[in-house]
Enzyme design. Structure first.
Site, PDB file in Angstrom:
ATOM      1  N   TYR A   1       1.570  10.920  -3.768  1.00 43.22           N
ATOM      2  CA  TYR A   1       1.793  11.332  -5.158  1.00 43.22           C
ATOM      3  C   TYR A   1       1.571  12.828  -5.351  1.00 43.22           C
ATOM      4  CZ  TYR A   1       1.431   6.323  -5.453  1.00 43.22           C
ATOM      5  OH  TYR A   1       1.607   4.989  -5.224  1.00 43.22           O
TER       6      TYR A   1
ATOM      7  N   CYS B   1       2.537  29.180 -15.711  1.00 38.91           N
ATOM      8  CA  CYS B   1       2.130  29.540 -17.065  1.00 38.91           C
ATOM      9  C   CYS B   1       1.743  28.331 -17.896  1.00 38.91           C
ATOM     10  CB  CYS B   1       3.241  30.333 -17.738  1.00 38.91           C
ATOM     11  SG  CYS B   1       3.548  31.836 -16.845  1.00 38.91           S
TER      12      CYS B   1
ATOM     13  N   PRO C   1       0.810  -1.214   0.000  1.00 46.53           N
ATOM     14  CA  PRO C   1       0.000   0.000   0.000  1.00 46.53           C
ATOM     15  C   PRO C   1       0.848   1.272   0.000  1.00 46.53           C
ATOM     16  CG  PRO C   1       0.055  -0.957   2.194  1.00 46.53           C
ATOM     17  CD  PRO C   1       0.814  -1.893   1.302  1.00 46.53           C
TER      18      PRO C   1
HETATM   19  C1  LIG Z   1       2.768   2.341  -7.100  1.00 43.36           C
HETATM   20  C2  LIG Z   1       2.850   0.954  -6.691  1.00 43.36           C
HETATM   21  C3  LIG Z   1       2.281   0.545  -5.478  1.00 43.36           C
HETATM   22  C4  LIG Z   1       1.497   1.467  -4.577  1.00 43.36           C
HETATM   23  O1  LIG Z   1       0.250   1.760  -5.111  1.00 43.36           O
HETATM   24  P1  LIG Z   1      -0.803   2.600  -4.252  1.00 43.36           P
HETATM   25  O2  LIG Z   1      -1.921   2.855  -5.202  1.00 43.36           O
HETATM   26  O3  LIG Z   1      -0.141   3.840  -3.817  1.00 43.36           O
HETATM   27  O4  LIG Z   1      -1.227   1.757  -3.108  1.00 43.36           O
HETATM   28  C5  LIG Z   1       2.456  -0.773  -5.109  1.00 43.36           C
HETATM   29  N1  LIG Z   1       3.127  -1.652  -5.890  1.00 43.36           N
HETATM   30  C6  LIG Z   1       3.666  -1.286  -7.064  1.00 43.36           C
HETATM   31  C7  LIG Z   1       4.385  -2.280  -7.874  1.00 43.36           C
HETATM   32  C8  LIG Z   1       3.548   0.013  -7.504  1.00 43.36           C
HETATM   33  O5  LIG Z   1       4.077   0.369  -8.680  1.00 43.36           O
END
Ligand SMILES: *Cc1c(COP(=O)(O)O)cnc(C)c1O
Length: 415
Positions: free
Chosen positions: A371, A342, A274
Site C-alpha cells: 500500500y 505543498c 494476505p
Molecule cells: C485488501 C484486502 C485483502 C488484503 O488485506 P491485507 O491487510 O493486505 O492482508 C484481502 N481481502 C480483501 C477482500 C481485501 O479487500
C-alpha cells in the site's frame, strides 16, 4: 531479516543501500528483497500444510509485475479488486481458477471478464448478485461464487481499514442470507463454492480471526443444511506487521492458521487473502535529505520523497520506521520528516528522534512494500519512482522511473 545494519550502513541482503543510492540515477526509489518475499510466502505455505487451501495474494497491496510473477512461481493464487488486476494477474501467469474477484462495486465489464475466465466471484450485495447473474448469462459460463458475510467482529484497527463490522460498506446483510441462497439455487449458472469474510487490515491478534472463524463455520453449517456443498471458507487477509520495529510479537502465519485449525472440519478448504503480511516488510523507500530547517519550535528534515510516493502516514496517520542508511553522528533532535509537496499533510514521519543529517544523506522509510507504491500519485507532478529488487547480491530494476514524457503522452488523444 533482509534489511540490517552493519558498521552503521544499512544493507538489503547482499548489498549496501548507500552504494545502490550512488549507483542509480533516480531518487527517491523503492528497494525490495526477493529473499524476504519468498520467505513470507513460504511461511504461509508451511503454515497451511495438511490443509486444502488457496493462498490468494491480494494484488492491491503491490501490483509490480515482476513481484507478481515471482509469487505466481511460488504457487500463489490472486485476490483481485478490479478488472485491470485480473488482466495483470493473467499477464503474470496466475491460474484464473485460483483467482477471486472481490469488491462492493464491481462493474459489468469487470464481472463479464471474470466470468469468461472462470475466476471465482464474491457476492457483496443484492445488486451485485444481480450483476453477477447477468455477467454469467452474457459470458455463457457457470460462475463459482462465494458469499461475503459480515461477521461483525471488531478487528481493533484504524477505522479506515476495518471492513467486517456491521456498518461496513462491504458484504451482505446477514439476515438476507436466505434471499441469496434461494436465488443461487434457482440459477443454474451460479455455483456456490464458499463463504468469505475480510475483517480489516493490520490485525495483531489471532483471537480476532478465531472469533470470525467460529461464526463463519456456523454460517457454513446453516448453508449446508439447505443442501449446498460449501467447499471453501475464505477468512480474508489482514494480518498485521511490525511497523514500529520494536520487536513486538506479531502473530506469524503459523500462529494465525494454528489458532483456527481445530475449528475447521476436514471437508472445508481454506482460502486466505494476505497482502500486507506477504509484501509489507519486503521493501524500503529510499530517499535523500534535501535539507534541515526549524520553524517555531519544530525541526524538519526535508526529503525528496513525499506523500506522492508514500501516502500511508498522511492518509491513516500511521507509523513507519525511519532511519538513515549511513553514519550520521550529529546532534539528536526531534524531527518531523517531511516531503516537498505543498500540503501540510505531506509527512513521512512525525516527532522522530534522529541525528541531524547532512544534505544528501540517505534516509529510508521501512516496511514500504504494501500500500505504498500501489497508492502513489503524480501530485505536484512528481513522477512515480523506479523500483529495484535485490536478488542476493544482484540489483535488478523491476520498474523504470516514470518520466514527464510518459505523462504528456496522456494528453495526445484528446481533441
Ligand atoms: C485488501 C484486502 C485483502 C488484503 O488485506 P491485507 O491487510 O493486505 O492482508 C484481502 N481481502 C480483501 C477482500 C481485501 O479487500
Amino acid at each position: 531479516m533482509s534489511f540490517y545494519v552493519n558498521d552503521d550502513y544499512l544493507y538489503c541482503d547482499g548489498l549496501k543501500i548507500k552504494d545502490i543510492q550512488e549507483q542509480v540515477p533516480h531518487s527517491p526509489f523503492y528497494l525490495y528483497s526477493l529473499d524476504q518475499i519468498t520467505a513470507n510466502y513460504t511461511a504461509y505455505e508451511t503454515a497451511l500444510e495438511g490443509l486444502e487451501s488457496i493462498i490468494g495474494y491480494a494484488i492491491k497491496a503491490n501490483n509490480n509485475l515482476a513481484i507478481l510473477r515471482h509469487l505466481r512461481k511460488l504457487g500463489s493464487g490472486a485476490v483481485l479488486v478490479s478488472g485491470n488486476e485480473l488482466r495483470i494477474a493473467m499477464a503474470a501467469g496466475f491460474d484464473p481458477e485460483q483467482m477471486l474477484l472481490n469488491g462492493n462495486g464491481k462493474t459489468h465489464p469487470e464481472l463479464i471478464l471474470a466470468a469468461r475466465h472462470g475466476v471465482m466471484i464474491n457476492v457483496d450485495s443484492e445488486f451485485d448478485f444481480e450483476h453477477i447473474q447477468q455477467a454469467a448469462r452474457v459470458a455463457e459460463k457457470t460462475v463459482n461464487v462465494l458469499i461475503r458475510i459480515n461477521p461483525d467482529v471488531d478487528p481493533q484497527v484504524h477505522h479506515y481499514v476495518s471492513t467486517g463490522i456491521k456498518n461496513s460498506k462491504f458484504g451482505i446483510r446477514n439476515e438476507r442470507l436466505h434471499w441469496f441462497l434461494d436465488r443461487i439455487n434457482d440459477d443454474s449458472r451460479l455455483n456456490l463454492v464458499g463463504v468469505h469474510c475480510h475483517l480489516g487490515s493490520t490485525i495483531k491478534k489471532t483471537s480476532i480471526f478465531r472469533d470470525a472463524t467460529e461464526l463463519m463455520m456456523e454460517f457454513i453449517d446453516e448453508i449446508r443444511s439447505q443442501g449446498f456443498e460449501v467447499k471453501y471458507l475464505n477468512i480474508g487477509g489482514g494480518l498485521g506487521i511490525d511497523y514500529e520495529r520494536t520487536g513486538e510479537a506479531i502473530p506469524s502465519p503459523a500462529d494465525l492458521i494454528d489458532s483456527i485449525r481445530d475449528l475447521l472440519t476436514s471437508d472445508v478448504g481454506l482460502i486466505i487473502e494476505p497482502g500486507r503480511s506477504i509484501i509489507g516488510n519486503t521493501a524500503a523507500f529510499v530517499n535523500r535529505v534535501v535539507g534541515v530547517k526549524t520553524n517555531g519550535n519544530k525541526n524538519f528534515i526535508v526529503t525528496d520523497g513525499s506523500m506522492a510516493e508514500l501516502i500511508r502516514p498522511s492518509l491513516y496517520d500511521t507509523y513507519q520506521h525511519i532511519d538513515f542508511i549511513e553514519p550520521v553522528d550529529a546532534e539528536i533532535e526531534a524531527y518531523d520528516v517531511v516531503g516537498p509537496v505543498c500540503e501540510s499533510a505531506d509527512f513521512l514521519g512525525k516527532d522522530r528522534s534522529l541525528s541531524t543529517p547532512h544534505e544528501g544523506a540517505g534516509l529510508v522509510v521501512y516496511d514500504a512494500g504494501a500500500y505504498c507504491y500501489a497508492m502513489s500519485s503524480n501530485y505536484n507532478l512528481k513522477m512515480r519512482p523506479p523500483e529495484y529488487l535485490v536478488d542476493g547480491e544482484n540489483l535488478v530494476e523491476i520498474r523504470r522511473a516514470e518520466n514527464l514524457e510518459d505523462y504528456m503522452r496522456l494528453f495526445e488523444t484528446t481533441q
